[in-house]
Motif scaffolding. Structure first.
Motif, short mmCIF file in Angstrom:
data_model
loop_
_atom_site.label_atom_id
_atom_site.label_comp_id
_atom_site.label_asym_id
_atom_site.label_seq_id
_atom_site.Cartn_x
_atom_site.Cartn_y
_atom_site.Cartn_z
N VAL A 144 38.63 28.91 43.16
CA VAL A 144 38.34 29.77 42.64
C VAL A 144 38.11 30.63 43.63
O VAL A 144 37.54 30.31 44.89
CB VAL A 144 36.69 29.88 42.29
N ALA A 145 38.02 32.05 43.83
CA ALA A 145 38.16 33.02 44.68
C ALA A 145 37.37 33.97 44.79
O ALA A 145 37.83 34.97 43.44
CB ALA A 145 39.03 33.30 45.14
N LEU A 164 50.01 37.82 41.61
CA LEU A 164 48.90 37.47 40.96
C LEU A 164 49.09 38.29 39.78
O LEU A 164 49.89 39.14 39.18
CB LEU A 164 47.84 38.09 41.85
N SER A 165 48.51 37.76 38.47
CA SER A 165 48.98 37.82 36.80
C SER A 165 47.78 37.95 36.47
O SER A 165 47.48 36.89 36.55
CB SER A 165 50.05 37.42 36.62
N ASP A 166 47.07 38.92 35.11
CA ASP A 166 46.09 38.60 34.73
C ASP A 166 46.95 37.67 33.22
O ASP A 166 45.63 37.26 32.09
CB ASP A 166 45.90 39.36 34.28
N ALA A 217 37.33 40.60 37.47
CA ALA A 217 37.20 39.47 37.52
C ALA A 217 37.57 38.32 36.10
O ALA A 217 37.48 38.70 35.27
CB ALA A 217 34.92 39.42 36.97
N GLY A 218 37.03 36.78 35.90
CA GLY A 218 38.04 36.19 34.78
C GLY A 218 39.61 34.99 35.27
O GLY A 218 39.37 35.27 36.80
N VAL A 268 39.09 34.35 39.11
CA VAL A 268 38.14 35.34 40.53
C VAL A 268 36.52 35.41 39.72
O VAL A 268 36.92 36.07 38.93
CB VAL A 268 39.26 36.78 40.57
N LEU A 269 36.19 35.72 40.63
CA LEU A 269 34.84 36.08 40.67
C LEU A 269 34.16 37.01 40.92
O LEU A 269 35.58 38.29 41.03
CB LEU A 269 33.26 35.39 42.41
#
Length: 185
Positions: free
Chosen positions: A45-46, A75-77, A119-120, A150-151
């Motif tokens: 979590v970051a 980084l990928s969603d 976020a997510g 991701v916060l």
């Protein structure tokens, strides 16, 4: 290539099947095969702009030295190959070569983008041979991924975004209420 094995009882008896053992030994294709053997994060979590330490183990499970290749964190969603969007995290790095049956350990601190990151859940993806410089015996095993939540971005109108500045929330009978919380315009 692709091989198919069919096992059948060709005996002309009605007593059923006999026990048997099937052993298959396929030849190992000659050449390097680079893989991400392990990938771990120091936190899962970051916040946007925050840092994550990634620890990875890369391996050459092939039968020949790899020659030079590059490695890149992204980084990928999503992990859907049909719509995969990879955003680089940091710079790629080069590896001169990796001998057969050898490992390379990597540890680095990666900073998340400070803006534009929803976020997510996202995926921190590691791609070995990111530039596709090595002709490998297997190309489908060049990635490793871990979920990274991701916060939401910090609220600019709330000065107590750090844990030490935030008021304690103590539940009484499963409820919490606090009046007089500051919001600055």
């Amino acid at each position: 290539g692709v091989y198919f094995v069919q096992v059948a009882n060709l005996a002309d008896d009605s007593k059923g099947s006999s026990d048997y053992t099937l052993s298959v030994t396929a030849p190992l294709p000659a050449g390097p095969n680079l893989v991400v053997q392990a990938l771990a994060l120091d936190r899962y979590v970051a916040a946007p702009g925050g840092e994550v330490v990634a620890r990875a183990v890369l391996a050459n499970v092939g039968s020949a030295a790899s020659g030079p290749f590059s490695v890149q964190y992204f980084l990928s969603d999503n992990l859907d190959l049909g719509r995969l969007r990879l955003e680089p995290l940091g710079s790629s790095f080069s590896v001169a070569s990796l001998e057969p049956n050898s490992l390379l350990r990597d540890e680095r601190t990666l900073r998340l983008p400070p803006v534009g990151l929803a976020a997510g859940d996202h995926y921190l993806v590691l791609v070995v041979d990111a530039g596709e410089a090595v002709a490998e015996t297997g190309e489908a095993d060049n990635t490793g991924a871990r979920v990274l939540s991701v916060l939401p971005a910090a609220d600019a109108n709330e000065p107590n975004n750090e844990r030490l500045a935030a008021p304690d929330a103590r539940l009484v009978a499963g409820r919490f209420s606090q009046s007089g919380l500051p919001l600055t315009p």
